[in-house]
Design a protein around this motif. Structure first.
Motif, mmCIF file in Angstrom:
data_model
loop_
_atom_site.group_PDB
_atom_site.id
_atom_site.type_symbol
_atom_site.label_atom_id
_atom_site.label_comp_id
_atom_site.label_asym_id
_atom_site.label_seq_id
_atom_site.Cartn_x
_atom_site.Cartn_y
_atom_site.Cartn_z
ATOM 1 N N MET A 30 8.765 -0.811 -7.782
ATOM 2 C CA MET A 30 10.027 -1.550 -7.861
ATOM 3 C C MET A 30 9.990 -2.799 -6.982
ATOM 4 O O MET A 30 10.521 -3.852 -7.365
ATOM 5 C CB MET A 30 11.179 -0.649 -7.425
ATOM 6 N N GLU A 31 9.361 -2.722 -5.820
ATOM 7 C CA GLU A 31 9.367 -3.840 -4.875
ATOM 8 C C GLU A 31 8.171 -4.776 -5.037
ATOM 9 O O GLU A 31 8.143 -5.841 -4.422
ATOM 10 C CB GLU A 31 9.411 -3.300 -3.443
ATOM 11 N N THR A 32 7.182 -4.402 -5.844
ATOM 12 C CA THR A 32 5.999 -5.242 -6.028
ATOM 13 C C THR A 32 6.230 -6.216 -7.172
ATOM 14 O O THR A 32 6.479 -5.809 -8.313
ATOM 15 C CB THR A 32 4.749 -4.376 -6.326
ATOM 16 N N LYS A 33 6.142 -7.496 -6.886
ATOM 17 C CA LYS A 33 6.350 -8.517 -7.902
ATOM 18 C C LYS A 33 5.146 -8.580 -8.844
ATOM 19 O O LYS A 33 4.070 -8.094 -8.541
ATOM 20 C CB LYS A 33 6.564 -9.872 -7.223
ATOM 21 N N ALA A 34 5.350 -9.232 -9.994
ATOM 22 C CA ALA A 34 4.296 -9.319 -11.008
ATOM 23 C C ALA A 34 3.048 -10.019 -10.487
ATOM 24 O O ALA A 34 1.934 -9.766 -10.954
ATOM 25 C CB ALA A 34 4.818 -10.038 -12.245
ATOM 26 N N THR A 35 3.214 -10.910 -9.517
ATOM 27 C CA THR A 35 2.075 -11.653 -8.964
ATOM 28 C C THR A 35 1.430 -10.924 -7.784
ATOM 29 O O THR A 35 0.474 -11.428 -7.196
ATOM 30 C CB THR A 35 2.543 -13.038 -8.490
ATOM 31 N N GLU A 36 1.964 -9.746 -7.431
ATOM 32 C CA GLU A 36 1.442 -8.999 -6.292
ATOM 33 C C GLU A 36 0.647 -7.778 -6.767
ATOM 34 O O GLU A 36 0.495 -7.556 -7.971
ATOM 35 C CB GLU A 36 2.603 -8.569 -5.386
ATOM 36 N N VAL A 37 0.149 -6.992 -5.812
ATOM 37 C CA VAL A 37 -0.672 -5.812 -6.121
ATOM 38 C C VAL A 37 -0.141 -4.614 -5.338
ATOM 39 O O VAL A 37 0.204 -4.730 -4.160
ATOM 40 C CB VAL A 37 -2.146 -6.054 -5.740
ATOM 41 N N LEU A 38 -0.066 -3.475 -6.018
ATOM 42 C CA LEU A 38 0.236 -2.211 -5.341
ATOM 43 C C LEU A 38 -1.047 -1.388 -5.329
ATOM 44 O O LEU A 38 -1.597 -1.070 -6.388
ATOM 45 C CB LEU A 38 1.344 -1.443 -6.065
ATOM 46 N N CYS A 39 -1.520 -1.049 -4.143
ATOM 47 C CA CYS A 39 -2.741 -0.260 -3.998
ATOM 48 C C CYS A 39 -2.371 1.122 -3.457
ATOM 49 O O CYS A 39 -1.813 1.247 -2.370
ATOM 50 C CB CYS A 39 -3.710 -0.966 -3.054
ATOM 51 N N VAL A 40 -2.659 2.148 -4.245
ATOM 52 C CA VAL A 40 -2.368 3.527 -3.866
ATOM 53 C C VAL A 40 -3.699 4.160 -3.461
ATOM 54 O O VAL A 40 -4.612 4.264 -4.284
ATOM 55 C CB VAL A 40 -1.740 4.312 -5.031
ATOM 56 N N PHE A 41 -3.817 4.584 -2.205
ATOM 57 C CA PHE A 41 -5.130 5.031 -1.744
ATOM 58 C C PHE A 41 -5.006 6.184 -0.752
ATOM 59 O O PHE A 41 -3.926 6.583 -0.339
ATOM 60 C CB PHE A 41 -5.889 3.862 -1.090
ATOM 61 N N GLY A 42 -6.176 6.711 -0.383
ATOM 62 C CA GLY A 42 -6.234 7.776 0.609
ATOM 63 C C GLY A 42 -6.804 9.056 0.029
ATOM 64 O O GLY A 42 -7.789 9.043 -0.710
ATOM 65 N N PHE A 101 0.817 -1.204 0.000
ATOM 66 C CA PHE A 101 0.000 0.000 0.000
ATOM 67 C C PHE A 101 0.853 1.257 0.000
ATOM 68 O O PHE A 101 1.821 1.365 0.768
ATOM 69 C CB PHE A 101 -0.892 0.047 1.245
ATOM 70 N N VAL A 102 0.504 2.195 -0.876
ATOM 71 C CA VAL A 102 0.988 3.573 -0.772
ATOM 72 C C VAL A 102 -0.159 4.356 -0.151
ATOM 73 O O VAL A 102 -1.300 4.278 -0.628
ATOM 74 C CB VAL A 102 1.348 4.157 -2.147
ATOM 75 N N VAL A 103 0.129 5.119 0.913
ATOM 76 C CA VAL A 103 -0.963 5.774 1.622
ATOM 77 C C VAL A 103 -0.590 7.178 2.100
ATOM 78 O O VAL A 103 0.502 7.405 2.618
ATOM 79 C CB VAL A 103 -1.441 4.911 2.820
ATOM 80 N N GLY A 104 -1.521 8.113 1.907
ATOM 81 C CA GLY A 104 -1.436 9.461 2.457
ATOM 82 C C GLY A 104 -2.841 9.868 2.866
ATOM 83 O O GLY A 104 -3.783 9.734 2.077
ATOM 84 N N PHE A 143 3.919 -0.929 3.725
ATOM 85 C CA PHE A 143 3.249 0.356 3.547
ATOM 86 C C PHE A 143 4.285 1.425 3.217
ATOM 87 O O PHE A 143 5.326 1.516 3.881
ATOM 88 C CB PHE A 143 2.500 0.756 4.819
ATOM 89 N N TYR A 144 3.996 2.227 2.185
ATOM 90 C CA TYR A 144 4.845 3.352 1.795
ATOM 91 C C TYR A 144 4.037 4.617 2.093
ATOM 92 O O TYR A 144 3.011 4.875 1.454
ATOM 93 C CB TYR A 144 5.187 3.267 0.313
ATOM 94 N N THR A 145 4.463 5.399 3.064
ATOM 95 C CA THR A 145 3.663 6.530 3.516
ATOM 96 C C THR A 145 4.195 7.859 3.008
ATOM 97 O O THR A 145 5.380 7.990 2.672
ATOM 98 C CB THR A 145 3.601 6.571 5.052
ATOM 99 N N LEU A 146 3.326 8.848 2.954
ATOM 100 C CA LEU A 146 3.702 10.185 2.518
ATOM 101 C C LEU A 146 2.824 11.195 3.245
ATOM 102 O O LEU A 146 1.796 10.840 3.826
ATOM 103 C CB LEU A 146 3.515 10.325 1.004
ATOM 104 N N THR A 147 3.234 12.435 3.218
ATOM 105 C CA THR A 147 2.429 13.526 3.761
ATOM 106 C C THR A 147 1.652 14.154 2.614
ATOM 107 O O THR A 147 2.252 14.634 1.646
ATOM 108 C CB THR A 147 3.309 14.591 4.434
ATOM 109 N N VAL A 148 0.334 14.127 2.713
ATOM 110 C CA VAL A 148 -0.502 14.693 1.649
ATOM 111 C C VAL A 148 -0.214 16.193 1.535
ATOM 112 O O VAL A 148 -0.132 16.895 2.546
ATOM 113 C CB VAL A 148 -1.996 14.453 1.959
ATOM 114 N N PRO A 149 -0.038 16.711 0.306
ATOM 115 C CA PRO A 149 0.341 18.120 0.108
ATOM 116 C C PRO A 149 -0.806 19.099 0.359
ATOM 117 O O PRO A 149 -1.334 19.731 -0.560
ATOM 118 C CB PRO A 149 0.801 18.149 -1.353
ATOM 119 N N THR A 150 -1.213 19.219 1.606
ATOM 120 C CA THR A 150 -2.206 20.200 2.044
ATOM 121 C C THR A 150 -1.966 20.438 3.525
ATOM 122 O O THR A 150 -1.371 19.574 4.210
ATOM 123 C CB THR A 150 -3.648 19.700 1.816
#
Length: 430
Positions: A403-415, A337-340, A361-368
């Motif tokens: 880069m770290e998500t394999k072809a058989t896996e899923v990257l979900c970017v949400f928030g 998951f990428v999440v902000g 989980f890959y986290t970030l600060t939402v730009p607001t």
């Protein structure tokens, strides 16, 4: 005013209901006075008004496709936008041009400035957008307008309209609790503000507390209340869903999220209620409209090998639905998951359903200025026993995830939608 001048003017305004002389917070007085100066365009429109917590945009997208396929000239006003303000204003599926939006807003701003000088009242940024939408839809002679509330219902800028052709309530759950209330009953009371005297009301299935509020509001106003039925999922694939109504009819949709069957059922019910006045709506146009509907960053797949899914879930109910969708659509796959998120959300409760299923989980600060500190988010996730890494920018988080998500896996970017629009542009090469 050209588009840049309009943008500069709007940037100086508060987003919602500014305090001014003689004006209570979240009062509709300034907008009502402004619309009078513009000739009350909203009173010359036939409107379907949509409120609720989750699913408003999807329901409008389904219904817009059905109506457009039925030959109905449909105006659409939704919020917030992902990348461009023009996304909020559409006729059918065509966005307003930047030049036409600037033209309409220039007229609205001119009258707003005169109102401010004469009375001390002045509308907010969102109220000016709302007025511009009404003005454009009237001038374009729209047959019907699909109008989404911005926040809540009772005091929302869109609620200046008289009794609509149909008021639609999507599922009601906890969100914006600082403004709308802590309990489902309090939140439902605010949402029910779109129900007006002698109107027709269509609601999705609701929790008992919300159901009681809607029933009481309809009794008070003499409105007729209809309930949407629940559809039964027959088949789930990687490209869509097949569901069945209680009457035994089967329909296909291309949207993947588990909540989209409920949204499609609500749009189907709305189309049926509108059919008497708009006979162009038929079984054929309902089927074609439902099947071809898409809605951005609502469990939207934007890449394969590996799968990348974008989802704008930003409250507890939305994330639960997203988690259910992941289990149904990509069962057994590892998920990153990428999440902000925003700090004014109940983010710990919101993220809890994902801890068990998340590989990393890959986290970030939402730009607001409302964005939750991504470092704090990563620290909390690590304390729950999961891998988490903070990134200064969404692009770095997304690229690391890919880069770290394999072809058989899923990257979900949400928030938060505050950053997902830019992520979508990145994948769509826009």
């Amino acid at each position: 005013m050209n588009p840049r001048q309009v943008e500069e003017y709007l940037e100086k305004l508060p987003g919602f209901s500014p305090k001014a002389q003689g004006k209570k917070p979240f009062s509709l007085e300034a907008l009502e006075r402004l619309l009078e100066r513009l000739g009350n365009p909203h009173k010359h429109l036939k409107i379907v008004h949509v409120a609720g917590t989750n699913g408003k945009g999807s329901v409008i997208a389904f219904l817009n496709s059905i109506l457009t396929d039925s030959g109905i000239r449909t105006g659409v006003f939704t919020s917030p936008f992902l990348c461009r303000k023009e996304e909020m204003f559409r006729i059918g599926e065509k966005e307003i041009t930047p030049e036409m939006l600037a033209f309409c807003l220039s007229e609205v701003i001119r009258e707003s400035e005169l109102l401010k000088r004469e009375t001390g009242l002045f509308p907010s940024e969102f109220e000016l957008y709302t007025a511009a939408a009404f003005l454009w839809f009237q001038r374009e002679a729209c047959d019907l307008v699909l109008l989404e509330t911005g926040l809540g219902g009772a005091s929302d800028a869109t609620n200046v309209i008289p009794t609509p052709k149909l008021a639609v309530l999507t599922s009601i759950s906890r969100d914006h609790v600082q403004m709308l209330g802590e309990s489902i009953g309090e939140i439902a009371t605010v949402k029910a503000g779109i129900i007006k005297k002698k109107g027709r009301v269509l609601s999705a299935c609701q929790e008992e507390a919300a159901k009681a509020v809607l029933q009481e509001r309809c009794r008070e106003t003499g409105a007729k209340l209809y309930w949407s039925s629940q559809g039964t999922r027959i088949e789930q694939t990687e490209t869509g869903q097949l569901f069945e109504t209680p009457e035994g009819k089967r329909y296909q949709i291309s949207m993947l999220g588990s909540c989209q069957i409920e949204n499609a059922m609500l749009a189907l019910a709305a189309a049926s209620l509108l059919q008497e006045e708009y006979p162009g709506i038929s079984e054929k146009t309902i089927r074609s409209g439902l099947l071809r509907t898409s809605w951005r960053v609502r469990f939207e797949k934007v890449q394969e090998d590996p799968w990348v899914i974008l989802d704008g879930s930003h409250n507890e109910a939305g994330v639960r639905a997203m988690a259910d969708s992941l289990k149904r659509v990509v069962p057994g796959r590892k998920i990153r998951f990428v999440v902000g998120v925003l700090e004014d959300k109940d983010w710990q409760e919101m993220l809890s359903p994902l801890l068990e299923m998340g590989e990393c989980f890959y986290t970030l600060t939402v730009p607001t200025n409302r964005g939750l500190d991504g470092k704090l988010l990563a620290e909390w996730i690590r304390k729950q026993g999961k891998k988490a890494q903070f990134f200064e920018h969404w692009l770095a988080a997304v690229e690391k995830g890919i880069m770290e998500t394999k072809a058989t896996e899923v990257l979900c970017v949400f928030g938060s939608l505050y950053y997902l629009g830019e992520v979508r542009k990145y994948f769509r090469k826009e």
